[in-house]
Design an enzyme around this catalytic site. Structure first.
Site, PDB file in Angstrom:
ATOM      1  N   ARG A 180       0.816  -1.220   0.000  1.00 35.81           N
ATOM      2  CA  ARG A 180       0.000   0.000   0.000  1.00 35.81           C
ATOM      3  C   ARG A 180       0.848   1.267   0.000  1.00 35.81           C
ATOM      4  O   ARG A 180       0.321   2.355  -0.250  1.00 35.81           O
ATOM      5  CB  ARG A 180      -0.946   0.001   1.206  1.00 35.81           C
ATOM      6  N   ASP A 197      26.007 -10.309  -4.560  1.00 39.36           N
ATOM      7  CA  ASP A 197      26.935 -11.137  -3.797  1.00 39.36           C
ATOM      8  C   ASP A 197      26.227 -12.238  -3.018  1.00 39.36           C
ATOM      9  O   ASP A 197      26.879 -13.042  -2.341  1.00 39.36           O
ATOM     10  CB  ASP A 197      27.779 -10.284  -2.849  1.00 39.36           C
ATOM     11  N   LEU A 218      25.603  -4.243   7.359  1.00 43.47           N
ATOM     12  CA  LEU A 218      26.396  -4.419   6.149  1.00 43.47           C
ATOM     13  C   LEU A 218      27.060  -3.104   5.754  1.00 43.47           C
ATOM     14  O   LEU A 218      26.446  -2.038   5.852  1.00 43.47           O
ATOM     15  CB  LEU A 218      25.522  -4.924   5.001  1.00 43.47           C
ATOM     16  N   ASP A 249      30.059  -2.654  -5.055  1.00 39.92           N
ATOM     17  CA  ASP A 249      30.103  -1.875  -3.809  1.00 39.92           C
ATOM     18  C   ASP A 249      31.278  -2.335  -2.943  1.00 39.92           C
ATOM     19  O   ASP A 249      31.213  -2.332  -1.713  1.00 39.92           O
ATOM     20  CB  ASP A 249      28.782  -1.997  -3.043  1.00 39.92           C
TER      21      ASP A 249
END
Length: 231
Positions: A74, A95, A154, A121
């Site tokens: 929504r 990855d 991360l 990255d």
């Protein structure tokens, strides 16, 4: 004033920004004529704000799903806008950690290979053993090949582009011929470098990677000069 100084150097080619921040679209309007490309990232933009940014000329998405508000049925949010707008190229960290393999498959199906870009990255620990690596004052701990902040989030990856290509083929179920452009001609096109980068053609820069049958790197060439040879 800070951004004007960046533009005056002539070296800025891409900026990641959150389009919902005050002044962001003014910066886009000022910098695109100076040859800068923009990507939406580290953002909590609404669906509507993503579309508005694309209206102003933003053309990319920095590591889709990561560092942005997620998809809700929504409230499409940042991810929903990035997936829905065909003007936007989606960068994907393939990855197997940043994105579940099935999310990679779903994203490429949604955006199409022609609007999907393989990225790494990667941090400075890429290709090296587990350990602690510093960048811009932040320490990133690499354990089992995964880079994380001290808080456990991360932070970049240790992915290499050749491994990313192999993963992309495996995750998406597509062929080498279908996936290779996502690492070559598509990113070049997204930067306005088509015909010069990412293609084998007369007049293009001779920046080449030679892969064997297992898609392992054997040689690397930059501007026609071999700079790496695995033999």
């Amino acid at each position: 004033r800070e951004y004007e100084a960046w533009l005056e150097t002539g070296v800025v080619r891409m900026v990641t920004l959150a389009p919902e921040l005050e002044g962001a679209l003014d910066f886009v309007d000022r910098a695109i004529p100076a040859g800068v490309e923009f990507a939406i990232g580290h953002s909590g933009a609404t669906f509507e704000q993503v579309i508005e940014a694309a209206d102003h000329g933003v053309r990319q998405i920095t590591h889709l799903f990561n560092g942005m508000s997620g998809l809700h049925h929504r409230r499409p949010g940042t991810v929903g806008g990035c997936l829905a707008d065909d003007r936007l190229y989606a960068q994907l960290i393939v990855d197997g950690v940043h994105l579940h393999p099935q999310i990679v498959k779903l994203s490429v199906r949604t955006k199409s290979p022609a609007r999907s870009i393989l990225i790494t990255d990667a941090i400075r620990g890429a290709g090296l053993s587990d350990g602690d690596y510093e960048f811009d004052g932040q320490v990133m701990a690499v354990r089992d090949g995964v880079s994380r902040t001290p808080e456990g989030g991360l932070s970049g990856s240790t992915l290499t582009m050749d491994q990313g290509l192999r993963n992309l083929i495996s995750f998406s179920g597509l062929s080498l011929q279908e996936t290779l452009p996502m690492a070559t001609s598509v990113p070049a096109e997204s930067m306005g470098w088509e015909g010069r980068k990412g293609v084998l053609a007369p007049g293009a820069d001779a920046d080449l990677v030679f892969l064997d049958a297992d898609l392992e790197v054997q040689k690397t060439m930059i501007l026609g000069r071999i700079v790496y040879d695995a033999r």
